[in-house]
Design a protein around this motif. Structure first.
Motif, short mmCIF file in Angstrom:
data_model
loop_
_atom_site.label_atom_id
_atom_site.label_comp_id
_atom_site.label_asym_id
_atom_site.label_seq_id
_atom_site.Cartn_x
_atom_site.Cartn_y
_atom_site.Cartn_z
N ASP A 10 0.85 -1.20 0.00
CA ASP A 10 0.00 0.00 0.00
C ASP A 10 0.88 1.24 0.00
O ASP A 10 1.01 1.95 1.00
N TRP A 11 1.49 1.54 -1.17
CA TRP A 11 2.41 2.67 -1.23
C TRP A 11 1.69 4.01 -1.16
O TRP A 11 2.30 5.03 -0.80
N GLN A 12 0.39 4.02 -1.47
CA GLN A 12 -0.35 5.27 -1.44
C GLN A 12 -0.48 5.81 -0.02
O GLN A 12 -0.39 7.02 0.20
N ARG A 13 -0.68 4.93 0.95
CA ARG A 13 -0.88 5.38 2.33
C ARG A 13 0.38 5.26 3.18
O ARG A 13 0.45 5.84 4.27
N PRO A 51 18.74 14.18 3.85
CA PRO A 51 19.35 12.86 3.66
C PRO A 51 20.87 12.97 3.56
O PRO A 51 21.40 13.99 3.10
N TRP A 52 21.57 11.93 3.93
CA TRP A 52 23.04 11.96 3.90
C TRP A 52 23.56 11.83 2.46
O TRP A 52 24.72 12.11 2.19
N ARG A 53 22.70 11.44 1.56
CA ARG A 53 23.04 11.34 0.14
C ARG A 53 21.75 11.58 -0.64
O ARG A 53 20.65 11.52 -0.06
N PRO A 54 21.82 11.86 -1.94
CA PRO A 54 20.58 11.96 -2.72
C PRO A 54 19.78 10.67 -2.58
O PRO A 54 20.33 9.57 -2.70
N PRO A 55 18.49 10.75 -2.28
CA PRO A 55 17.69 9.53 -2.05
C PRO A 55 17.70 8.58 -3.24
O PRO A 55 17.81 9.00 -4.40
N SER A 56 17.58 7.30 -2.95
CA SER A 56 17.48 6.29 -3.99
C SER A 56 16.20 6.47 -4.78
O SER A 56 15.12 6.65 -4.19
N LEU A 57 16.30 6.40 -6.09
CA LEU A 57 15.12 6.54 -6.94
C LEU A 57 14.26 5.29 -6.93
O LEU A 57 13.15 5.29 -7.46
N LEU A 58 14.76 4.20 -6.35
CA LEU A 58 13.97 2.99 -6.24
C LEU A 58 13.44 2.79 -4.82
O LEU A 58 12.25 2.70 -4.60
N LEU A 59 14.35 2.75 -3.84
CA LEU A 59 13.94 2.49 -2.47
C LEU A 59 13.21 3.67 -1.84
O LEU A 59 12.27 3.49 -1.06
N GLU A 60 13.66 4.88 -2.13
CA GLU A 60 13.22 6.05 -1.40
C GLU A 60 12.44 7.03 -2.27
O GLU A 60 12.54 8.25 -2.12
N ALA A 61 11.65 6.50 -3.16
CA ALA A 61 10.81 7.32 -4.03
C ALA A 61 9.51 6.57 -4.30
O ALA A 61 9.47 5.34 -4.26
N ASP A 62 8.47 7.32 -4.55
CA ASP A 62 7.16 6.75 -4.87
C ASP A 62 6.73 7.25 -6.24
O ASP A 62 7.31 8.20 -6.78
N PRO A 63 5.71 6.61 -6.83
CA PRO A 63 5.20 7.12 -8.10
C PRO A 63 4.79 8.60 -7.97
O PRO A 63 4.29 9.00 -6.91
N PRO A 64 5.04 9.42 -8.98
CA PRO A 64 5.56 9.03 -10.31
C PRO A 64 7.08 8.99 -10.41
O PRO A 64 7.61 8.50 -11.41
N ARG A 123 12.24 2.32 -12.12
CA ARG A 123 11.83 0.94 -11.89
C ARG A 123 11.59 0.22 -13.22
O ARG A 123 12.00 -0.93 -13.40
N ARG A 124 10.93 0.90 -14.13
CA ARG A 124 10.61 0.29 -15.42
C ARG A 124 11.88 -0.06 -16.19
O ARG A 124 12.01 -1.15 -16.77
N VAL A 125 12.85 0.84 -16.18
CA VAL A 125 14.11 0.60 -16.89
C VAL A 125 14.86 -0.58 -16.28
O VAL A 125 15.32 -1.48 -17.00
N LEU A 126 14.98 -0.60 -14.96
CA LEU A 126 15.71 -1.69 -14.32
C LEU A 126 14.99 -3.02 -14.46
O LEU A 126 15.62 -4.07 -14.62
N MET A 153 7.79 -6.36 -1.02
CA MET A 153 6.55 -6.74 -1.70
C MET A 153 5.99 -5.48 -2.34
O MET A 153 6.30 -4.37 -1.94
N GLY A 154 5.15 -5.66 -3.36
CA GLY A 154 4.54 -4.51 -4.00
C GLY A 154 5.48 -3.81 -4.97
O GLY A 154 6.45 -4.40 -5.45
N ILE A 155 5.24 -2.52 -5.22
CA ILE A 155 6.01 -1.82 -6.26
C ILE A 155 7.46 -1.61 -5.86
O ILE A 155 8.30 -1.32 -6.71
#
Length: 404
Positions: free
Chosen positions: A63-66, A83-96, A102-105, A347-349
């Motif tokens: 449930d990434w929305q909530r 953050p101590w570094r620029p946030p991860s675009l996979l772990l530390e980001a939500d849509p969009p 995610r799609r590229v990887l 689990m999930g996105i």
């Protein structure tokens, strides 16, 4: 009393520290206590709500929305802390923001793409195992196998050069420590942050990467417009951060499992095609990634408990993976079990996009071992390496009995 503390009055309150050295060494007792206490437990030490049961952990993960990742998947709240570094675009980001990386990887690391690596990695695993066995039957399985093999094949696949690969595990250790509180483990890494970060960032630029690896394909996606050129090095960095430590410690968990469950090793030798399932069962049983956080985006109700917007939620993945309400005899490593559904890869996105890579590495190494080794046994007490997020290893002394 804060709003969070007022809400906590309706739920069990626990003052235990899940990041204390004894718990990081042996988390099972605390996990059992939290599962028994209730579906939601308030950890007063950190002013967070904790989930230790499978049902609730799984529900929050999907449930990434909530329950957002963009505020950080550690204890630090990126809405209020830098953050101590620029946030991860996979772990530390939500849509969009999360979607394109995610799609590229997902395309680059998809099973059809990995099939091209299968023969190469199986040959490399056979060479690794033969080299270890030629030097003797007693060795440290953590350094000789669980670390050596991924550090050989995965950086090659990404397109890294040969120099500096010894920095990958220390960098990952530092990054995963940073998801926890600023305790002694984080402070011990402070003097290395700048140097390790600079080295990793230097590996993510186009010029540092071989032309035929995962990294080059990420940059090619940026050239096509599937990513921005500013995003490309961050996506490469995500591969190097999440793609090494978790696999290394997952393989170590596998070898530890087989050394302590000889009947399961014989089962694998009889059915080497079950190597991937064995790896998943080891990930469930030991959970190399023990914890992750989410942050509520609105007032939410979990199992009857109302949790206010902006609250950090600690998900104990290791506890969920041993929840007896989900798994029969969960403390047992058992190759007859279907481990699918475990949350060791999330689990999930935000589920680990590189999990198929890890499974292929495990398949190659375990298959090579199964053909050559009749029995694995411990020759000493294994040593853990404390980390705020990882169930990691420092040493796994073993003796192997070669197959005849």
């Amino acid at each position: 009393m804060s709003a969070t503390a007022e809400q906590a009055a309706a739920v069990p309150v626990c003052d235990a520290d899940p990041f204390s050295p004894p718990v990081l060494e042996q988390p099972e007792e605390l996990h059992h206590m939290l599962r028994t206490a209730g579906p939601v437990v308030y950890l007063s030490r950190y002013d967070v709500h904790a989930l230790a049961r499978y049902e609730e952990v799984h529900a929050v993960l999907v449930d990434w929305q909530r329950f957002e990742s963009g505020a950080g998947v550690g204890l630090a709240d990126f809405r209020h802390e830098e953050p101590w570094r620029p946030p991860s675009l996979l772990l530390e980001a939500d849509p969009p923001r999360h979607d394109a990386p995610r799609r590229v990887l997902r395309e680059i690391l998809a099973p059809p793409a990995l099939r091209r690596l299968r023969e190469t990695w199986h040959a490399a695993a056979e060479e690794t195992v033969d080299s270890v066995l030629s030097s003797g039957t007693e060795f440290d399985a953590f350094t000789a196998l669980a670390s050596a093999f991924p550090l050989r094949v995965f950086p090659d696949a990404v397109g890294l050069g040969p120099d500096g690969r010894e920095n990958l595990l220390p960098y990952g250790n530092m990054a995963f420590n940073a998801f926890g509180p600023v305790n002694e483990l984080v402070k011990a890494d402070a003097h290395r942050v700048a140097g390790l970060s600079a080295w990793v960032n230097a590996q993510c630029v186009r010029e540092a990467l071989a032309e035929d690896g995962f990294g080059a394909r990420i940059w090619a996606a940026a050239d096509r417009g599937d990513l921005t050129h500013a995003q490309a090095p961050l996506v490469v960095r995500s591969l190097l951060t999440a793609g090494v430590d978790t696999t290394v410690h997952g393989l170590a968990a596998c070898l530890y499992a087989f050394a302590t469950h000889p009947e399961q090793w014989q089962r694998l030798r009889e059915r080497p095609e079950s190597a991937r399932a064995a790896f998943d069962e080891a990930v469930r049983w030991q959970s190399p990634v023990q914890t992750f956080f989410r942050t509520t985006t609105t007032d939410v109700t979990i199992a009857g408990t109302v949790i206010p917007e902006g609250t950090k939620i600690l998900m104990l993945l290791g506890a969920a993976n041993r929840d007896p309400a989900r798994w029969n005899d969960p403390d047992r490593f058992d190759l007859t079990r279907d481990p699918s559904g475990h949350v060791g890869f999330g689990m999930g996105i935000h589920q680990c996009v590189g999990q198929h890579v890890a499974r292929l590495e495990a398949e190659a190494l375990l298959t090579a071992l199964a053909h050559r080794v009749d029995r694995i046994e411990l020759t000493g007490t294994p040593r853990r390496h404390p980390n705020n997020t990882l169930r990691s290893w420092a040493s796994l002394p073993v003796r192997v009995h070669p197959a005849v």
